[in-house]
Design a protein around this motif. Structure first.
Motif, PDB file in Angstrom:
ATOM      1  N   UNK A  12       0.860  -1.188   0.000  1.00  0.00           N
ATOM      2  CA  UNK A  12       0.000   0.000   0.000  1.00  0.00           C
ATOM      3  C   UNK A  12       0.891   1.230   0.000  1.00  0.00           C
ATOM      4  N   UNK A  13       0.386   2.322  -0.593  1.00  0.00           N
ATOM      5  CA  UNK A  13       1.184   3.533  -0.699  1.00  0.00           C
ATOM      6  C   UNK A  13       1.510   4.105   0.681  1.00  0.00           C
ATOM      7  N   UNK A  14       2.669   4.752   0.752  1.00  0.00           N
ATOM      8  CA  UNK A  14       3.055   5.431   1.986  1.00  0.00           C
ATOM      9  C   UNK A  14       4.531   5.272   2.254  1.00  0.00           C
ATOM     10  N   UNK A  15       5.208   6.381   2.548  1.00  0.00           N
ATOM     11  CA  UNK A  15       6.649   6.337   2.811  1.00  0.00           C
ATOM     12  C   UNK A  15       6.965   5.916   4.240  1.00  0.00           C
ATOM     13  N   UNK A  16       5.978   5.961   5.108  1.00  0.00           N
ATOM     14  CA  UNK A  16       6.197   5.621   6.514  1.00  0.00           C
ATOM     15  C   UNK A  16       5.109   4.643   6.961  1.00  0.00           C
ATOM     16  N   UNK A  17       5.369   3.930   8.068  1.00  0.00           N
ATOM     17  CA  UNK A  17       4.318   3.058   8.609  1.00  0.00           C
ATOM     18  C   UNK A  17       3.033   3.822   8.913  1.00  0.00           C
ATOM     19  N   UNK A  18       3.174   5.049   9.381  1.00  0.00           N
ATOM     20  CA  UNK A  18       1.979   5.831   9.721  1.00  0.00           C
ATOM     21  C   UNK A  18       1.134   6.116   8.485  1.00  0.00           C
ATOM     22  N   UNK A  19       1.801   6.503   7.386  1.00  0.00           N
ATOM     23  CA  UNK A  19       1.051   6.800   6.163  1.00  0.00           C
ATOM     24  C   UNK A  19       0.407   5.542   5.592  1.00  0.00           C
ATOM     25  N   UNK A  20       1.135   4.449   5.647  1.00  0.00           N
ATOM     26  CA  UNK A  20       0.569   3.189   5.145  1.00  0.00           C
ATOM     27  C   UNK A  20      -0.654   2.783   5.969  1.00  0.00           C
ATOM     28  N   UNK A  21      -0.537   2.929   7.267  1.00  0.00           N
ATOM     29  CA  UNK A  21      -1.662   2.562   8.135  1.00  0.00           C
ATOM     30  C   UNK A  21      -2.876   3.447   7.857  1.00  0.00           C
ATOM     31  N   UNK A  22      -2.629   4.722   7.668  1.00  0.00           N
ATOM     32  CA  UNK A  22      -3.742   5.636   7.386  1.00  0.00           C
ATOM     33  C   UNK A  22      -4.428   5.256   6.083  1.00  0.00           C
ATOM     34  N   UNK A  23      -3.637   4.870   5.082  1.00  0.00           N
ATOM     35  CA  UNK A  23      -4.242   4.452   3.810  1.00  0.00           C
ATOM     36  C   UNK A  23      -5.032   3.158   3.968  1.00  0.00           C
ATOM     37  N   UNK A  24      -4.481   2.232   4.732  1.00  0.00           N
ATOM     38  CA  UNK A  24      -5.194   0.974   4.953  1.00  0.00           C
ATOM     39  C   UNK A  24      -6.540   1.225   5.633  1.00  0.00           C
ATOM     40  N   UNK A  25      -6.517   2.076   6.639  1.00  0.00           N
ATOM     41  CA  UNK A  25      -7.763   2.383   7.361  1.00  0.00           C
ATOM     42  C   UNK A  25      -8.764   3.098   6.445  1.00  0.00           C
ATOM     43  N   UNK A  26      -8.245   3.920   5.551  1.00  0.00           N
ATOM     44  CA  UNK A  26      -9.138   4.629   4.614  1.00  0.00           C
ATOM     45  C   UNK A  26      -9.947   3.626   3.804  1.00  0.00           C
ATOM     46  N   UNK A  27      -9.291   2.592   3.288  1.00  0.00           N
ATOM     47  CA  UNK A  27     -10.020   1.580   2.516  1.00  0.00           C
ATOM     48  C   UNK A  27     -10.895   0.712   3.432  1.00  0.00           C
ATOM     49  N   UNK A  28     -10.392   0.403   4.617  1.00  0.00           N
ATOM     50  CA  UNK A  28     -11.211  -0.377   5.558  1.00  0.00           C
ATOM     51  C   UNK A  28     -12.498   0.370   5.875  1.00  0.00           C
ATOM     52  N   UNK A  29     -12.386   1.668   6.040  1.00  0.00           N
ATOM     53  CA  UNK A  29     -13.576   2.476   6.322  1.00  0.00           C
ATOM     54  C   UNK A  29     -14.598   2.360   5.197  1.00  0.00           C
ATOM     55  N   UNK A  30     -14.102   2.344   3.968  1.00  0.00           N
ATOM     56  CA  UNK A  30     -15.031   2.267   2.830  1.00  0.00           C
ATOM     57  C   UNK A  30     -15.813   0.964   2.849  1.00  0.00           C
ATOM     58  N   UNK A  31     -15.219  -0.076   3.439  1.00  0.00           N
ATOM     59  CA  UNK A  31     -15.890  -1.377   3.475  1.00  0.00           C
ATOM     60  C   UNK A  31     -16.564  -1.655   4.819  1.00  0.00           C
ATOM     61  N   UNK A  32     -16.553  -0.690   5.702  1.00  0.00           N
ATOM     62  CA  UNK A  32     -17.232  -0.873   6.984  1.00  0.00           C
ATOM     63  C   UNK A  32     -16.484  -1.744   7.971  1.00  0.00           C
ATOM     64  N   UNK A  33     -15.182  -1.910   7.766  1.00  0.00           N
ATOM     65  CA  UNK A  33     -14.385  -2.749   8.659  1.00  0.00           C
ATOM     66  C   UNK A  33     -13.939  -1.919   9.856  1.00  0.00           C
ATOM     67  N   UNK A  34     -14.333  -2.378  11.032  1.00  0.00           N
ATOM     68  CA  UNK A  34     -14.128  -1.561  12.224  1.00  0.00           C
ATOM     69  C   UNK A  34     -12.740  -1.732  12.817  1.00  0.00           C
ATOM     70  N   UNK A  35     -12.250  -2.974  12.796  1.00  0.00           N
ATOM     71  CA  UNK A  35     -10.920  -3.228  13.363  1.00  0.00           C
ATOM     72  C   UNK A  35     -10.133  -4.144  12.450  1.00  0.00           C
ATOM     73  N   UNK A  36      -8.833  -3.915  12.393  1.00  0.00           N
ATOM     74  CA  UNK A  36      -7.962  -4.767  11.588  1.00  0.00           C
ATOM     75  C   UNK A  36      -6.823  -5.281  12.462  1.00  0.00           C
TER      76      UNK A  36
END
Lengths: 259, 261
Positions: A12-36
């Motif tokens: 997933x895109x992102x130069x840092x773990x924080x950016x990658x995590x934020x992107x992952x959560x962005x897609x999880x949000x779109x699918x209604x996934x509450x926790x990963x």
């Protein structure tokens, strides 16, 4: 409740773990996934050194640092480096926020080398996730099959274990572990072939099935479709989509004082 | 919505939850599919493809408001040209579906070029199914690798009069090949096997937003898989409508044009 057992920071895109995590959560949000649940850093390392294990776990710790309300993490460990893995379990789980371990493809889980790692994680009530694939075109040298998982399960019958990917070839994987009641399956990381969940419920019972996606390499959508499309009861669906994972996590969450 | 990738009859290696036509049709309708382009699983291994296509046409005719038959053509069989002709003239089909990997030829085979020419003359859409399943989960005695797409761009560039859609190409189309195919006006892709978070938007960006089509690959995959992918990608209404309807309508229009139109 929609919890995903199986996510990564690689792919997933992102130069840092924080950016990658934020992107992952962005897609999880779109699918209604509450926790990963997130494990392993980047780039993927199939046979990591002891130092690489530590670096990858540091990436996960950093990624989770702003997302403890949305994510859990497992520590990446390897039977090739037992002492280092035990140290990582102490650092990341006993003394840190992680709640389980991930064993990937460095060595077969049927090998007794993994026993000390499994026992230490079990003592802490952590969740134990072992990757498995039964590949028609050949496994990696240290890659476990679902049959390897069955061997491990027989040696640790009182320890809950998760059979990652359901062995990939799920018609084989479900059969391989069905007699071992301490083994649950992870649905993630294979094509969304229709019928996987129906067979798993029939052979294992819904209580032993856990939704996982293997995102971001896999689509949350394709993996969620396996469960959403299945001809099963709403009670079974609820267990698979979060209830079972929550049940497995509760002992260590309580031990850590997490509500 | 128009689903460009469904199959009727039975997958040879497993019964699927919706592998009876009536059940599949009910599911497609419930999901909002108004038209589905249907091939037959029997087209993979049966030698009497003429009968396969007749059964497919009859089955689709029972649900003519939803199912459009796409006949199987096996270039390894004698007189495959007769099957092409019958698909158009006897069954009124709009397209044909090829499985080169199950039938043992490469896309640089002269027979494939001849097929494209003939399909163009009959104004048929040509669907090339790149793979049916993950190599890793195939029956150990029936291991069929995905279609080798090397030289595909060159082959299709020489036949601009025929519209070709790749089905289930997700993991087999490299970024380099995607760029080559994007330069051609007659190549279309579905996203049934496109993976990764936000994969549909990524595919449209890497390929061409006017030539990405909804394909569910039902009943092998759940209908929900491709539909949820649309939700996962950040698509506006306009793009979503293109992928699920307008692009397929445009493909049908272009394929149906007479030469010189």
């Amino acid at each position: 409740m929609l919890w995903d057992l199986h996510c990564h920071l690689s792919g997933i895109d992102g130069d840092t773990p924080d950016l990658r995590m934020a992107n992952l959560i962005r897609f999880a949000d779109r699918m209604g996934i509450e926790r990963v649940v997130v494990f392993m850093g980047y780039p993927f390392a199939t046979d990591p050194t002891a130092e690489e294990l530590r670096v990858q776990n540091d990436q996960v710790l950093q990624a989770l640092s702003h997302w403890h309300d949305r994510a859990f993490g497992f520590a990446y460990v390897s039977p090739k480096h037992v002492d280092a893995s035990l140290a990582e379990i102490d650092r990341c789980i006993r003394n840190g926020p992680l709640v389980g371990i991930k064993l990937w493809v460095a060595g077969h889980c049927s090998d007794t080398a993994v026993d000390a790692i499994v026992q230490r994680c079990a003592e802490l009530q952590g969740v134990i996730f072992q990757h498995t694939w039964n590949k028609a075109n050949g496994n990696l040298p240290g890659e476990s099959t679902a049959e390897d998982m069955a061997v491990l399960a027989a040696r640790h019958p009182a320890t809950p274990l998760i059979c990652g990917h359901t062995g990939g070839d799920w018609e084989l994987g479900i059969r391989a572990i069905r007699a071992h009641l301490n083994v649950s399956i992870d649905l993630g990381g294979s094509d969304p072939t229709a019928g996987i969940v129906e067979m798993a419920v029939r052979e294992l019972g819904a209580e032993r099935i856990i939704f996982g996606s293997d995102a971001p390499g896999r689509s949350f959508a394709s993996q969620l479709a396996k469960v959403n499309s299945a001809d099963i009861s709403s009670e079974s669906r609820s267990l698979i989509l979060g209830g079972n994972l929550k049940r497995l996590l509760l002992p260590i969450l309580r031990a850590k004082g997490i509500a | 919505m128009i689903d460009t990738n469904v199959y009727l009859s039975h997958w040879p290696f497993r019964r699927l939850p919706l592998d009876e036509t009536d059940a599949l049709v009910a599911k497609l309708r419930a999901a909002g599919i108004a038209q589905a382009w249907a091939g037959s699983f029997d087209g993979l291994l049966h030698k009497d493809v003429t009968a396969v296509n007749a059964r497919l046409a009859d089955e689709c005719a029972r649900h003519a408001d939803l199912l459009l038959p796409f006949g199987a053509i096996n270039l390894a069989l004698p007189d495959w040209q007769g099957d092409v002709r019958r698909c158009r003239e006897s069954h009124g089909m709009h397209g044909i579906r090829l499985h080169p990997n199950y039938h043992g030829y490469r896309l640089d085979d002269p027979r494939f070029g001849e097929l494209l020419t003939l399909a163009g003359q009959h104004r048929l859409i040509v669907q090339v199914v790149v793979r049916m399943e993950d190599d890793r989960t195939q029956h150990p005695l029936v291991r069929v690798p995905g279609v080798d797409l090397t030289n595909l761009a060159n082959v299709l560039a020489a036949q601009p009069q025929v519209q070709v859609q790749l089905l289930n190409s997700g993991r087999d189309v490299t970024p380099t090949l995607l760029r080559e195919l994007a330069e051609l006006p007659n190549v279309w892709l579905d996203f049934a096997m496109t993976e990764g978070v936000g994969g549909v938007a990524q595919l449209a960006g890497d390929f061409h937003m006017d030539r990405v089509l909804l394909g569910t690959y039902a009943p092998f995959f759940p209908v929900e898989s491709s539909l949820l992918k649309l939700d996962e990608s950040e698509l506006g209404h306009t793009l979503r409508d293109r992928f699920t309807r307008k692009n397929a309508e445009q493909l049908t229009r272009l394929a149906g044009k007479k030469p010189g139109q």
